[in-house]
Motif scaffolding. Sequence first.
Motif, short mmCIF file in Angstrom:
data_model
loop_
_atom_site.label_atom_id
_atom_site.label_comp_id
_atom_site.label_asym_id
_atom_site.label_seq_id
_atom_site.Cartn_x
_atom_site.Cartn_y
_atom_site.Cartn_z
N ARG A 74 59.53 37.91 48.30
CA ARG A 74 58.94 39.28 48.76
C ARG A 74 57.84 40.00 47.78
N ILE A 75 57.82 39.33 46.58
CA ILE A 75 57.01 39.83 45.64
C ILE A 75 55.46 39.25 45.99
N PRO A 76 54.63 40.19 46.29
CA PRO A 76 53.29 39.93 46.50
C PRO A 76 52.51 39.25 45.35
N PRO A 77 51.74 38.05 45.88
CA PRO A 77 51.17 37.55 44.75
C PRO A 77 50.17 38.19 43.94
N VAL A 78 49.94 37.65 42.73
CA VAL A 78 49.01 38.41 41.80
C VAL A 78 47.36 38.08 42.24
N PRO A 79 46.55 38.99 42.54
CA PRO A 79 45.24 38.38 42.96
C PRO A 79 44.49 37.84 41.91
#
Length: 96
Positions: free
Chosen positions: A76-81
């Motif tokens: 659920r952790i969004p990827p780091v752009p």
Amino acid sequence: MGFLRTLFWIAITVVVVVFSLHNWTSVTLDLFGGLAADAKLPVLLLIAFLLGFVPLYIYHRVQRWRYQRRMIDPARIPPVPAPPPAFEPTIPPEPF
């Protein structure tokens, strides 16, 4: 620390029991339709306390569960752009 917690709960219990014994009187509740109900005062106070406490306690536990679930679940952790490309100044060609 456990001893202090136990001592605190024992003190609270003693205060509640003494309060209940001194205020064990019947209270008449006027209900709808001309009905009347007799109840003891400490019981009414306990019911009023629980009506205010239980919904907020449930809300608190649900929020705590959600936050813990968010922190534990790595999917659920969004990827780091990706960082933006570095700025490289361009030198214009020299005129002839």
